[in-house]
Design a protein around this motif. Structure first.
Motif, PDB file in Angstrom:
ATOM      1  N   GLU A 121      95.936   1.027  64.155  1.00  0.00           N
ATOM      2  CA  GLU A 121      96.571   2.315  64.409  1.00  0.00           C
ATOM      3  C   GLU A 121      95.487   3.298  64.846  1.00  0.00           C
ATOM      4  N   GLN A 122      95.314   3.370  66.147  1.00  0.00           N
ATOM      5  CA  GLN A 122      94.162   4.106  66.662  1.00  0.00           C
ATOM      6  C   GLN A 122      94.356   5.613  66.674  1.00  0.00           C
ATOM      7  N   GLY A 123      95.607   6.046  66.549  1.00  0.00           N
ATOM      8  CA  GLY A 123      95.869   7.467  66.727  1.00  0.00           C
ATOM      9  C   GLY A 123      95.898   7.769  68.209  1.00  0.00           C
ATOM     10  N   THR A 124      95.593   8.995  68.553  1.00  0.00           N
ATOM     11  CA  THR A 124      95.645   9.340  69.971  1.00  0.00           C
ATOM     12  C   THR A 124      94.279   9.097  70.624  1.00  0.00           C
ATOM     13  N   ARG A 125      94.277   9.080  71.974  1.00  0.00           N
ATOM     14  CA  ARG A 125      93.029   8.825  72.731  1.00  0.00           C
ATOM     15  C   ARG A 125      92.859   9.899  73.779  1.00  0.00           C
ATOM     16  N   GLY A 126      91.628  10.252  74.026  1.00  0.00           N
ATOM     17  CA  GLY A 126      91.360  11.176  75.117  1.00  0.00           C
ATOM     18  C   GLY A 126      91.145  10.406  76.410  1.00  0.00           C
ATOM     19  N   ALA A 127      91.289  11.114  77.545  1.00  0.00           N
ATOM     20  CA  ALA A 127      91.075  10.459  78.840  1.00  0.00           C
ATOM     21  C   ALA A 127      89.631   9.979  78.957  1.00  0.00           C
ATOM     22  N   PHE A 138      93.975  17.567  48.703  1.00  0.00           N
ATOM     23  CA  PHE A 138      94.103  16.445  49.641  1.00  0.00           C
ATOM     24  C   PHE A 138      94.020  17.033  51.047  1.00  0.00           C
ATOM     25  N   VAL A 139      93.061  16.538  51.820  1.00  0.00           N
ATOM     26  CA  VAL A 139      92.862  17.064  53.174  1.00  0.00           C
ATOM     27  C   VAL A 139      92.927  15.902  54.158  1.00  0.00           C
ATOM     28  N   SER A 140      93.959  15.877  54.973  1.00  0.00           N
ATOM     29  CA  SER A 140      94.117  14.813  55.961  1.00  0.00           C
ATOM     30  C   SER A 140      93.580  15.317  57.301  1.00  0.00           C
ATOM     31  N   LEU A 141      92.726  14.520  57.931  1.00  0.00           N
ATOM     32  CA  LEU A 141      92.072  14.953  59.177  1.00  0.00           C
ATOM     33  C   LEU A 141      92.636  14.194  60.373  1.00  0.00           C
ATOM     34  N   HIS A 142      92.991  14.933  61.407  1.00  0.00           N
ATOM     35  CA  HIS A 142      93.585  14.328  62.598  1.00  0.00           C
ATOM     36  C   HIS A 142      93.100  15.036  63.867  1.00  0.00           C
ATOM     37  N   ALA A 143      93.324  14.353  64.993  1.00  0.00           N
ATOM     38  CA  ALA A 143      93.117  14.987  66.297  1.00  0.00           C
ATOM     39  C   ALA A 143      94.438  14.911  67.038  1.00  0.00           C
ATOM     40  N   ASN A 144      94.711  15.913  67.845  1.00  0.00           N
ATOM     41  CA  ASN A 144      96.063  16.120  68.351  1.00  0.00           C
ATOM     42  C   ASN A 144      96.233  15.648  69.792  1.00  0.00           C
ATOM     43  N   SER A 145      97.470  15.683  70.236  1.00  0.00           N
ATOM     44  CA  SER A 145      97.793  15.317  71.610  1.00  0.00           C
ATOM     45  C   SER A 145      99.087  16.006  72.009  1.00  0.00           C
ATOM     46  N   SER A 146      99.181  16.344  73.280  1.00  0.00           N
ATOM     47  CA  SER A 146     100.422  16.911  73.813  1.00  0.00           C
ATOM     48  C   SER A 146     100.663  16.310  75.187  1.00  0.00           C
ATOM     49  N   PRO A 147     101.942  16.195  75.584  1.00  0.00           N
ATOM     50  CA  PRO A 147     102.220  15.696  76.932  1.00  0.00           C
ATOM     51  C   PRO A 147     101.643  16.634  77.993  1.00  0.00           C
ATOM     52  N   ASN A 148     101.400  17.870  77.628  1.00  0.00           N
ATOM     53  CA  ASN A 148     100.852  18.832  78.580  1.00  0.00           C
ATOM     54  C   ASN A 148      99.354  19.007  78.306  1.00  0.00           C
ATOM     55  N   LYS A 149      98.546  18.692  79.320  1.00  0.00           N
ATOM     56  CA  LYS A 149      97.086  18.680  79.117  1.00  0.00           C
ATOM     57  C   LYS A 149      96.511  20.043  78.755  1.00  0.00           C
ATOM     58  N   SER A 150      97.273  21.100  79.040  1.00  0.00           N
ATOM     59  CA  SER A 150      96.711  22.430  78.783  1.00  0.00           C
ATOM     60  C   SER A 150      96.728  22.783  77.289  1.00  0.00           C
ATOM     61  N   ALA A 151      97.498  22.052  76.493  1.00  0.00           N
ATOM     62  CA  ALA A 151      97.596  22.395  75.067  1.00  0.00           C
ATOM     63  C   ALA A 151      96.219  22.325  74.431  1.00  0.00           C
ATOM     64  N   LYS A 152      95.899  23.324  73.610  1.00  0.00           N
ATOM     65  CA  LYS A 152      94.590  23.336  72.965  1.00  0.00           C
ATOM     66  C   LYS A 152      94.629  24.125  71.661  1.00  0.00           C
ATOM     67  N   GLY A 153      93.619  23.895  70.851  1.00  0.00           N
ATOM     68  CA  GLY A 153      93.476  24.670  69.625  1.00  0.00           C
ATOM     69  C   GLY A 153      93.758  23.853  68.374  1.00  0.00           C
ATOM     70  N   LEU A 198      97.230  18.980  56.302  1.00  0.00           N
ATOM     71  CA  LEU A 198      96.813  18.095  57.384  1.00  0.00           C
ATOM     72  C   LEU A 198      96.224  18.981  58.474  1.00  0.00           C
ATOM     73  N   VAL A 199      95.006  18.673  58.859  1.00  0.00           N
ATOM     74  CA  VAL A 199      94.302  19.505  59.842  1.00  0.00           C
ATOM     75  C   VAL A 199      94.230  18.761  61.176  1.00  0.00           C
ATOM     76  N   GLU A 200      94.782  19.360  62.203  1.00  0.00           N
ATOM     77  CA  GLU A 200      94.610  18.858  63.571  1.00  0.00           C
ATOM     78  C   GLU A 200      93.470  19.668  64.178  1.00  0.00           C
ATOM     79  N   MET A 201      92.346  18.999  64.441  1.00  0.00           N
ATOM     80  CA  MET A 201      91.133  19.734  64.811  1.00  0.00           C
ATOM     81  C   MET A 201      91.173  20.272  66.244  1.00  0.00           C
ATOM     82  N   GLY A 202      91.932  19.615  67.098  1.00  0.00           N
ATOM     83  CA  GLY A 202      92.014  20.038  68.492  1.00  0.00           C
ATOM     84  C   GLY A 202      92.709  18.936  69.275  1.00  0.00           C
ATOM     85  N   PHE A 203      92.911  19.186  70.581  1.00  0.00           N
ATOM     86  CA  PHE A 203      93.705  18.262  71.391  1.00  0.00           C
ATOM     87  C   PHE A 203      92.818  17.320  72.212  1.00  0.00           C
ATOM     88  N   LEU A 204      92.892  16.031  71.903  1.00  0.00           N
ATOM     89  CA  LEU A 204      92.157  15.051  72.713  1.00  0.00           C
ATOM     90  C   LEU A 204      92.806  14.893  74.088  1.00  0.00           C
TER      91      LEU A 204
END
Lengths: 194, 526
Positions: free
Chosen positions: B310-316, B371-386, B478-484
């Motif tokens: 379960e790799q999670g999301t991937r950046g380009a 309990f702190v869950s760490l994640h990196a985010n993704s959106s269908p729109n590449k402009s999403a950030k933060g 759950l913390v999403e650190m930013g959008f890959l």
């Protein structure tokens, strides 16, 4: 006891369609209903070839963080389950100009069943999960695009559970809890864009 | 409408009947389950079907006072006791009890002339109609029948010392006596049996801890042992902790205190003098022991999301979420270890799949305070950030969870200590509900600290029905650190500088949250 047992057994088998989504079962139950059914939110409008209705569908907003509502023509169908199926099928089509689809391309709708309590079970092919890009935001957008499309247009449906290949799943991409039907969440379905 | 519905169901019976029932494929033996009842202990066979453990229904049904009948027409097993009936589908993991449908781990499996059912089926479908109270403890491979008192005991030796401190968690509470014998201490429980959980002990003045008989734990002592002091600390209404401090011969005795004085053994002469007479003390009363550490945040569990397949999301650019979050989790652990000196546990410290419930179990069983869950985010729109911070929303959890939030006293508190015991699914799922206010408060602090250092999304703090948070029995975010999915953010997220900024923000948020907890504790003191 024999009679009551049989009724319980029959109820169980019906629920089998809910839980594990036997495709044949789902198809059977989703045949167009003859009795009174909840009317779609929008009034029907005759189209040239097939009768269509206006339905509000949900896509990814320009900033990629929200759902944006857009009104689309959707094939009319008799019966809540059949209409819900047409709405989800429309949602799987390409997004309107300026918006992105929250559903990964190539996603297949396998079946849709509506329980007696207004829970809809929407069964997708496995590619919804395998093609999903991951990330909380993407997953929330996917899940609530589906939940909102069904519940906001069909008042008879109050919650939606997403199944994959006929089975209940934990999550689509590791975040949103899909083990139970998710209730309609109007706050996640933004209005505005058309 | 009703008639039409039933007719449809009758026809469906035919459709479903066309499917062949599952059969046990080459069943092989496995470690049996124990059944504890007033008649004593017996074992029931376990048959492996694939990787699923199954129990023999013909062995269990008489114990549970149940009658089993196969209904071939309905493709179901009818299990009954008097007027109580459970119908188990043979095609799918479903049961019907009194018209309510239950989703189970799997259907019964035919094994020759017998039927096999999963422990899950026993626990959730058969136990409710059994003629005797039935509790399945899967982690302990134990089925408790009747009103037997079989507390789960988990033994842990706290690091450090002197004194050497052994902590025994007892769920549910049970009275006990501590008896000193030559070379060992015996902790004898007033119970019908013990469900012995993990034992983590050894070192200092303790050689080992093990069950000595069905109701007694034996603490084998090092020859340097001199004396001990024991006391109970109530954890909640249902569970308690026995804390035993051991000191070496010749070392100063534990600080005088009015606590658990009854447990003081007579002064023990140093070996090789003759052993002291047995000293016993009954410690039913909840005598308070000063906590080993000050109140506040003592244990934090950091949960690097995803892992393994379960790799999670991937950046380009090739960044993979599971690797990124593990790196940040390790950095955060180092900082917390070095600067706060609190216990920090990771739900995974390598690249592997960790089921959601196991992540929560690690936090619950270690009594984590955060309990702190760490994640990196993704959106269908590449402009999403933060960055975004989530805490649980109760969408889909139902009225019971809401009731728990509104009137926490009205609903029994789920008891989550004691490993992956067979806990009622609904209660487990409500664990986070009673911490929502604190989770929200912590989420706000995380958001404030992140905002000082990294770009935030317009939806900086959100609620969502996240699977990993529901069973956490402590404040959890759950913390999403930013959008890959955003190429610019992917470059940031993979840089040491960005990771360290996130770590610093989380560290500062934890420090602030700890101060909040300490202030609350101070406010409660007279």
């Amino acid at each position: 006891m024999a009679v009551s047992t049989r009724i319980v057994a029959l109820a169980l088998i019906t629920a089998g369609a809910v839980g594990a989504g036997t495709w044949a079962t789902v198809q059977y139950l989703n045949r167009p209903a003859r009795g009174p059914a909840a009317a779609p939110a929008e009034t029907a409008r005759p189209a040239a070839a097939a009768r269509r209705i206006k339905a509000t569908l949900y896509y990814v907003s320009a900033d990629g963080l929200r759902l944006a509502a857009a009104e689309r023509d959707v094939l009319f169908a008799e019966g809540t389950a059949e209409q819900a199926r047409r709405i989800v099928e429309a949602l799987l089509e390409p997004a309107p100009e300026g918006l992105a689809s929250a559903i990964p391309p190539g996603t297949e709708l396998r079946g849709l069943f509506v329980g007696e309590r207004g829970d809809a079970y929407v069964d997708f092919g496995g590619s919804l999960r395998t093609n999903h890009p991951g990330g909380s935001t993407s997953e929330i957008l996917t899940v609530y695009a589906i939940v909102s499309a069904v519940t906001m247009n069909l008042p008879a449906i109050t919650s939606v559970q997403i199944l994959i290949d006929g089975h209940e799943v934990d999550t689509l991409a590791g975040h949103v809890d899909l083990r139970r039907p998710l209730p309609s969440a109007p706050q996640r379905a933004e209005k505005g864009t058309t | 409408m009703r008639v039409r519905f039933l007719r449809a169901v009758v026809s469906l019976g035919v459709v479903v009947a066309a499917a062949a029932p599952v059969e046990a494929q080459a069943p092989r033996g496995a470690v049996p389950y124990s059944v504890l009842s007033a008649e004593g202990r017996r074992s029931v066979a376990v048959v492996m079907v694939g990787d699923q453990e199954m129990l023999r229904l013909d062995e269990l049904a008489p114990l549970l006072q149940l009658t089993v009948r196969e209904d071939r027409a309905a493709k179901a097993l009818t299990v009954s006791r008097g007027a109580s009936v459970v119908v188990l589908s043979l095609d799918q993991g479903l049961a019907s009890i009194g018209g309510k449908i239950l989703s189970l781990a799997g259907p019964p499996v035919r094994d020759g002339s017998r039927w096999l059912v999963s422990p899950d089926t026993v626990s959730r479908a058969l136990a409710p109609i059994a003629g005797v109270r039935t509790e399945v403890r899967r982690a302990s491979r134990l089925i408790v029948l009747g009103d037997l008192r079989v507390p789960r005991v988990t033994v842990q030796q706290e690091p450090g010392g002197p004194p050497t401190r052994i902590s025994i968690e007892i769920i549910p509470r049970a009275a006990f006596t501590v008896v000193q014998e030559p070379k060992r201490l015996l902790v004898r429980f007033d119970a019908d049996g013990l469900d012995v959980g993990p034992i983590t002990a050894g070192g200092g003045l303790v050689e080992s801890v093990a069950a000595a008989d069905p109701v007694t734990l034996a603490i084998a002592l090092d020859k340097a042992f001199g004396t001990f002091r024991a006391a109970t600390v109530p954890i909640d209404a249902a569970s308690s902790r026995l804390v035993i401090d051991l000191t070496a011969a010749g070392a100063p005795a534990p600080a005088p205190s009015g606590l658990a004085r009854a447990a003081q053994p007579p002064p023990a002469p140093a070996p090789p003098a003759p052993p002291p007479p047995a000293a016993a003390a009954r410690l039913e009363a909840a005598v308070a022991l000063p906590p080993a550490q000050p109140p506040g945040i003592r244990t934090i569990v950091i949960d690097p999301g995803h892992g393994g397949d379960e790799q999670g999301t991937r950046g380009a650019g090739g960044a993979i979420e599971k690797d990124l979050v593990l790196d940040v989790a390790r950095r955060l652990r180092s900082v917390l270890d070095a600067r706060l000196g609190i216990r920090v546990l990771l739900t995974r410290d390598d690249d592997r799949v960790v089921p959601h419930d196991e992540r929560a179990s690690i936090a619950n069983n270690n009594k984590a305070d955060l309990f702190v869950s760490l994640h990196a985010n993704s959106s269908p729109n590449k402009s999403a950030k933060g960055a975004e911070v989530f805490y649980l929303s109760l969408d889909g959890l139902g009225a019971e969870a809401r009731k728990m939030v509104e009137s926490p006293e009205a609903v029994p508190v789920p008891m989550l200590g004691g490993g992956s015991r067979d806990i009622d699914l609904i209660l487990w799922d409500m664990a986070q509900a009673r911490h929502l206010n604190e989770s929200a408060a912590f989420a706000m602090l995380v958001e404030e600290e992140l905002r000082r250092r990294v770009e935030m999304s317009p939806n900086a703090v959100q609620q969502a029905p996240f699977r990993v948070l529901v069973a956490a029995n402590m404040p959890a975010v759950l913390v999403e650190m930013g959008f890959l999915s955003n190429p610019e953010q992917e470059a940031q997220l993979t840089s040491d500088e960005f990771k360290n900024r996130v770590v610093q923000a989380l560290f500062d948020a934890i420090v602030r949250y700890r101060a909040r907890i300490d202030a609350q504790a101070a406010g409660r003191r007279p």
